[in-house]
Write a protein that holds these residues in place. Structure first.
Motif, PDB file in Angstrom:
ATOM      1  N   THR A   1     -41.830  -0.689 -22.476  1.00 41.78           N
ATOM      2  CA  THR A   1     -41.953  -0.767 -21.023  1.00 41.78           C
ATOM      3  C   THR A   1     -43.371  -0.446 -20.573  1.00 41.78           C
ATOM      4  OG1 THR A   1     -39.639  -0.149 -20.778  1.00 41.78           O
ATOM      5  CG2 THR A   1     -41.027   0.089 -18.826  1.00 41.78           C
ATOM      6  N   ALA A   2     -43.978   0.585 -21.162  1.00 40.91           N
ATOM      7  CA  ALA A   2     -45.358   0.937 -20.819  1.00 40.91           C
ATOM      8  C   ALA A   2     -46.298  -0.232 -21.130  1.00 40.91           C
ATOM      9  CB  ALA A   2     -45.784   2.183 -21.582  1.00 40.91           C
ATOM     10  N   ALA A   3     -46.094  -0.865 -22.287  1.00 42.29           N
ATOM     11  CA  ALA A   3     -46.925  -2.006 -22.651  1.00 42.29           C
ATOM     12  C   ALA A   3     -46.742  -3.161 -21.660  1.00 42.29           C
ATOM     13  CB  ALA A   3     -46.589  -2.462 -24.073  1.00 42.29           C
ATOM     14  N   ALA A   4     -45.510  -3.391 -21.247  1.00 41.16           N
ATOM     15  CA  ALA A   4     -45.253  -4.454 -20.270  1.00 41.16           C
ATOM     16  C   ALA A   4     -45.926  -4.150 -18.935  1.00 41.16           C
ATOM     17  CB  ALA A   4     -43.748  -4.633 -20.073  1.00 41.16           C
ATOM     18  N   ILE A   5     -45.866  -2.900 -18.501  1.00 40.12           N
ATOM     19  CA  ILE A   5     -46.529  -2.493 -17.248  1.00 40.12           C
ATOM     20  C   ILE A   5     -48.019  -2.781 -17.321  1.00 40.12           C
ATOM     21  CG2 ILE A   5     -47.216  -0.455 -15.905  1.00 40.12           C
ATOM     22  CD1 ILE A   5     -44.417   0.697 -16.540  1.00 40.12           C
ATOM     23  N   LEU A   6     -48.606  -2.550 -18.496  1.00 38.68           N
ATOM     24  CA  LEU A   6     -50.051  -2.722 -18.681  1.00 38.68           C
ATOM     25  C   LEU A   6     -50.417  -4.099 -19.216  1.00 38.68           C
ATOM     26  CD1 LEU A   6     -50.727   0.804 -20.234  1.00 38.68           C
ATOM     27  CD2 LEU A   6     -51.061   0.081 -17.855  1.00 38.68           C
ATOM     28  N   ASP A   7     -49.422  -4.987 -19.310  1.00 35.74           N
ATOM     29  CA  ASP A   7     -49.629  -6.366 -19.770  1.00 35.74           C
ATOM     30  C   ASP A   7     -50.231  -6.412 -21.179  1.00 35.74           C
ATOM     31  OD1 ASP A   7     -49.408  -9.118 -19.499  1.00 35.74           O
ATOM     32  OD2 ASP A   7     -51.415  -9.347 -18.627  1.00 35.74           O
ATOM     33  N   LEU A   8     -49.598  -5.648 -22.088  1.00 41.64           N
ATOM     34  CA  LEU A   8     -50.022  -5.612 -23.481  1.00 41.64           C
ATOM     35  C   LEU A   8     -48.862  -6.034 -24.381  1.00 41.64           C
ATOM     36  CD1 LEU A   8     -51.791  -2.121 -23.487  1.00 41.64           C
ATOM     37  CD2 LEU A   8     -52.939  -4.344 -23.751  1.00 41.64           C
ATOM     38  N   PRO A   9     -49.129  -6.795 -25.434  1.00 45.20           N
ATOM     39  CA  PRO A   9     -48.060  -7.123 -26.391  1.00 45.20           C
ATOM     40  C   PRO A   9     -47.712  -5.894 -27.226  1.00 45.20           C
ATOM     41  CG  PRO A   9     -50.153  -8.013 -27.142  1.00 45.20           C
ATOM     42  CD  PRO A   9     -50.410  -7.444 -25.779  1.00 45.20           C
ATOM     43  N   ALA A  10     -46.433  -5.741 -27.549  1.00 47.45           N
ATOM     44  CA  ALA A  10     -45.995  -4.563 -28.299  1.00 47.45           C
ATOM     45  C   ALA A  10     -45.027  -4.953 -29.405  1.00 47.45           C
ATOM     46  CB  ALA A  10     -45.331  -3.557 -27.363  1.00 47.45           C
ATOM     47  N   THR A  11     -45.119  -4.223 -30.518  1.00 50.64           N
ATOM     48  CA  THR A  11     -44.176  -4.355 -31.623  1.00 50.64           C
ATOM     49  C   THR A  11     -43.593  -2.977 -31.914  1.00 50.64           C
ATOM     50  OG1 THR A  11     -45.458  -6.166 -32.600  1.00 50.64           O
ATOM     51  CG2 THR A  11     -43.848  -5.067 -34.012  1.00 50.64           C
ATOM     52  N   VAL A  12     -42.273  -2.913 -32.000  1.00 51.19           N
ATOM     53  CA  VAL A  12     -41.594  -1.645 -32.242  1.00 51.19           C
ATOM     54  C   VAL A  12     -40.816  -1.737 -33.542  1.00 51.19           C
ATOM     55  CG1 VAL A  12     -39.909   0.023 -31.378  1.00 51.19           C
ATOM     56  CG2 VAL A  12     -41.400  -1.193 -29.765  1.00 51.19           C
ATOM     57  N   TYR A  13     -41.137  -0.868 -34.490  1.00 55.33           N
ATOM     58  CA  TYR A  13     -40.417  -0.779 -35.753  1.00 55.33           C
ATOM     59  C   TYR A  13     -39.305   0.253 -35.609  1.00 55.33           C
ATOM     60  CZ  TYR A  13     -44.032  -3.492 -38.127  1.00 55.33           C
ATOM     61  OH  TYR A  13     -44.875  -4.504 -38.532  1.00 55.33           O
ATOM     62  N   VAL A  14     -38.110  -0.112 -36.053  1.00 55.06           N
ATOM     63  CA  VAL A  14     -36.955   0.786 -35.947  1.00 55.06           C
ATOM     64  C   VAL A  14     -36.234   0.837 -37.284  1.00 55.06           C
ATOM     65  CG1 VAL A  14     -36.618   0.287 -33.483  1.00 55.06           C
ATOM     66  CG2 VAL A  14     -35.399  -1.082 -35.203  1.00 55.06           C
ATOM     67  N   PRO A  15     -35.552   1.946 -37.566  1.00 52.09           N
ATOM     68  CA  PRO A  15     -34.728   1.995 -38.776  1.00 52.09           C
ATOM     69  C   PRO A  15     -33.483   1.134 -38.614  1.00 52.09           C
ATOM     70  CG  PRO A  15     -34.439   3.993 -37.486  1.00 52.09           C
ATOM     71  CD  PRO A  15     -35.530   3.212 -36.815  1.00 52.09           C
ATOM     72  N   GLY A  16     -32.866   0.781 -39.722  1.00 46.89           N
ATOM     73  CA  GLY A  16     -31.658  -0.047 -39.664  1.00 46.89           C
ATOM     74  C   GLY A  16     -30.512   0.626 -38.943  1.00 46.89           C
ATOM     75  N   THR A  17     -30.597   1.932 -38.777  1.00 44.04           N
ATOM     76  CA  THR A  17     -29.532   2.681 -38.113  1.00 44.04           C
ATOM     77  C   THR A  17     -29.687   2.732 -36.591  1.00 44.04           C
ATOM     78  OG1 THR A  17     -30.824   4.696 -38.489  1.00 44.04           O
ATOM     79  CG2 THR A  17     -29.093   4.172 -40.098  1.00 44.04           C
ATOM     80  N   VAL A  18     -30.680   2.039 -36.046  1.00 39.18           N
ATOM     81  CA  VAL A  18     -30.895   2.083 -34.593  1.00 39.18           C
ATOM     82  C   VAL A  18     -29.634   1.607 -33.858  1.00 39.18           C
ATOM     83  CG1 VAL A  18     -31.856  -0.258 -34.464  1.00 39.18           C
ATOM     84  CG2 VAL A  18     -32.462   1.430 -32.719  1.00 39.18           C
ATOM     85  N   PRO A  19     -29.189   2.322 -32.823  1.00 36.56           N
ATOM     86  CA  PRO A  19     -28.020   1.861 -32.068  1.00 36.56           C
ATOM     87  C   PRO A  19     -28.284   0.501 -31.426  1.00 36.56           C
ATOM     88  CG  PRO A  19     -28.485   4.163 -31.580  1.00 36.56           C
ATOM     89  CD  PRO A  19     -29.648   3.651 -32.377  1.00 36.56           C
ATOM     90  N   PRO A  20     -27.301  -0.389 -31.448  1.00 38.38           N
ATOM     91  CA  PRO A  20     -27.500  -1.741 -30.908  1.00 38.38           C
ATOM     92  C   PRO A  20     -28.002  -1.759 -29.464  1.00 38.38           C
ATOM     93  CG  PRO A  20     -25.450  -1.641 -32.140  1.00 38.38           C
ATOM     94  CD  PRO A  20     -25.964  -0.235 -32.061  1.00 38.38           C
ATOM     95  N   ASP A  21     -27.495  -0.869 -28.621  1.00 41.46           N
ATOM     96  CA  ASP A  21     -27.921  -0.857 -27.227  1.00 41.46           C
ATOM     97  C   ASP A  21     -29.399  -0.509 -27.098  1.00 41.46           C
ATOM     98  OD1 ASP A  21     -25.635  -1.723 -26.054  1.00 41.46           O
ATOM     99  OD2 ASP A  21     -25.358   0.032 -24.755  1.00 41.46           O
ATOM    100  N   LYS A  22     -29.873   0.398 -27.934  1.00 37.50           N
ATOM    101  CA  LYS A  22     -31.287   0.767 -27.865  1.00 37.50           C
ATOM    102  C   LYS A  22     -32.159  -0.381 -28.376  1.00 37.50           C
ATOM    103  CE  LYS A  22     -30.670   5.762 -27.864  1.00 37.50           C
ATOM    104  NZ  LYS A  22     -30.994   7.068 -28.465  1.00 37.50           N
ATOM    105  N   ALA A  23     -31.724  -1.046 -29.435  1.00 39.46           N
ATOM    106  CA  ALA A  23     -32.460  -2.210 -29.932  1.00 39.46           C
ATOM    107  C   ALA A  23     -32.524  -3.298 -28.871  1.00 39.46           C
ATOM    108  CB  ALA A  23     -31.786  -2.737 -31.200  1.00 39.46           C
ATOM    109  N   ARG A  24     -31.401  -3.516 -28.197  1.00 39.82           N
ATOM    110  CA  ARG A  24     -31.365  -4.545 -27.144  1.00 39.82           C
ATOM    111  C   ARG A  24     -32.325  -4.208 -26.006  1.00 39.82           C
ATOM    112  NH1 ARG A  24     -28.930  -4.494 -22.483  1.00 39.82           N
ATOM    113  NH2 ARG A  24     -27.597  -2.714 -22.992  1.00 39.82           N
ATOM    114  N   ARG A  25     -32.386  -2.940 -25.634  1.00 41.37           N
ATOM    115  CA  ARG A  25     -33.261  -2.535 -24.527  1.00 41.37           C
ATOM    116  C   ARG A  25     -34.740  -2.648 -24.899  1.00 41.37           C
ATOM    117  NH1 ARG A  25     -28.785   1.286 -23.623  1.00 41.37           N
ATOM    118  NH2 ARG A  25     -27.927   0.854 -21.550  1.00 41.37           N
ATOM    119  N   ILE A  26     -35.065  -2.396 -26.154  1.00 44.43           N
ATOM    120  CA  ILE A  26     -36.451  -2.571 -26.608  1.00 44.43           C
ATOM    121  C   ILE A  26     -36.872  -4.026 -26.450  1.00 44.43           C
ATOM    122  CG2 ILE A  26     -37.949  -2.568 -28.650  1.00 44.43           C
ATOM    123  CD1 ILE A  26     -36.356  -0.066 -29.592  1.00 44.43           C
ATOM    124  N   GLU A  27     -36.019  -4.925 -26.904  1.00 46.96           N
ATOM    125  CA  GLU A  27     -36.342  -6.355 -26.794  1.00 46.96           C
ATOM    126  C   GLU A  27     -36.329  -6.818 -25.343  1.00 46.96           C
ATOM    127  OE1 GLU A  27     -35.157  -8.503 -30.871  1.00 46.96           O
ATOM    128  OE2 GLU A  27     -33.406  -7.783 -29.770  1.00 46.96           O
TER     129      GLU A  27
END
Length: 301
Positions: free
Chosen positions: A82-108
């Protein structure tokens, strides 16, 4: 004294810097079973957690990068995206395979590219750091960075101004960023750092006298699952009035349900940890403030 003044100045600068982009979240002054308490409703923050504060402060405090990289168990990733989007910057977020689906969805949904790497946060972080070594990239620490900690300290700074008679501030602790920020922004008030019994990197660090690897196994692990407390966070926490408290998973879930039943506050398990500790009588103070730090979980009352 000089170092303390500099740290407090950093918090003031962070507040001014991020104010246009974050919510000044409300407090609820109430009683439960005749005991006075204040709830800081930080789960109502944009992105559903306090993590936006530190991410914005990190990205706005230096030279503008070409792109942003981070690793997260969920909430930090949403904040950075969200911070990157506010500042108009591309972002990549690495997550473990155990990330909850809702949190993964919100990142994307916030506009970041999501990359699953490894099973634990530490494994995801290693992959993210390798990617961030490329020119033009900035790695945003989840908690082990004084600039991120200063951003998280703005939560406590708001509490102190809004409810000056609060004498204790209790927060959930994972890597230690919010707890350290609370120690900095709390203006001398006792910080109570609450962790699950089997997800307790800060408690283990206090016992050892330095950050050490700890077990990561809890209903709240997606938010509090740091294997080792951050060095920067531990330096702050070991030099300020801090009380380390452990709670069981069943206490966390009971506290989460009670927040809904009594106040209609829907939070994720990690955010109920401070309330769980207070219900169990492990948070001292005549008027403690309990920070409800996040709400990014699928939950049906």
């Amino acid at each position: 004294m000089e170092a303390m003044t500099a740290l407090l100045t950093d918090v003031t600068v962070a507040e001014d810097r991020i104010r246009p982009h974050v919510r000044h979240t409300p407090v609820l002054r109430t009683e439960v079973a005749g005991r006075p308490v204040v709830l800081k409703l930080e789960h109502l923050q944009r992105t559903g957690s306090f993590k936006l504060r530190g991410a914005l402060n990190a990205l706005m405090s230096g030279e503008r990068p070409q792109r942003v990289v981070t690793a997260s168990g969920g909430n930090h990733g949403i904040g950075v995206a969200t911070a990157a989007a506010i500042l108009d910057l591309p972002a990549t977020v690495y997550v473990p395979g155990t990330v909850p689906p809702d949190k993964a969805r919100r990142i994307e949904a916030a506009g970041a590219r999501l990359v699953r790497a490894g099973r634990t946060y530490a494994e995801a972080a290693a992959a993210a750091r390798a990617a961030a070594a490329e020119p033009g990239a900035q790695y945003v620490e989840a908690y082990d960075d004084p600039v991120v900690i200063a951003g998280q300290a703005t939560v406590a700074a708001e509490i102190v101004r809004d409810v000056p008679d609060v004498d204790t501030i209790a927060v959930a602790a994972g890597g230690g960023g919010l707890a350290a920020g609370t120690a900095l922004g709390g203006d001398g008030r006792l910080t109570v750092a609450v962790e699950p019994e089997r997800c307790n990197s800060l408690n283990a660090a206090f016992a050892a006298g330095e950050p050490v690897d700890a077990e990561v196994e809890s209903i709240a692990a997606s938010a509090l699952g740091a294997t080792r407390v951050g060095l920067a966070a531990f330096a702050v926490l070991s030099s300020h009035p801090v009380h380390s408290v452990l709670v069981r998973d069943d206490e966390i879930l009971a506290a989460r349900d009670r927040l809904w039943d009594e106040f209609r506050l829907a939070v994720e398990p990690a955010a109920a940890a401070s309330f769980a500790a207070w219900l169990a009588g492990r948070v001292p103070g005549d008027l403690p403030c309990l920070v409800l730090c996040g709400a990014n979980a699928t939950w049906t009352p």
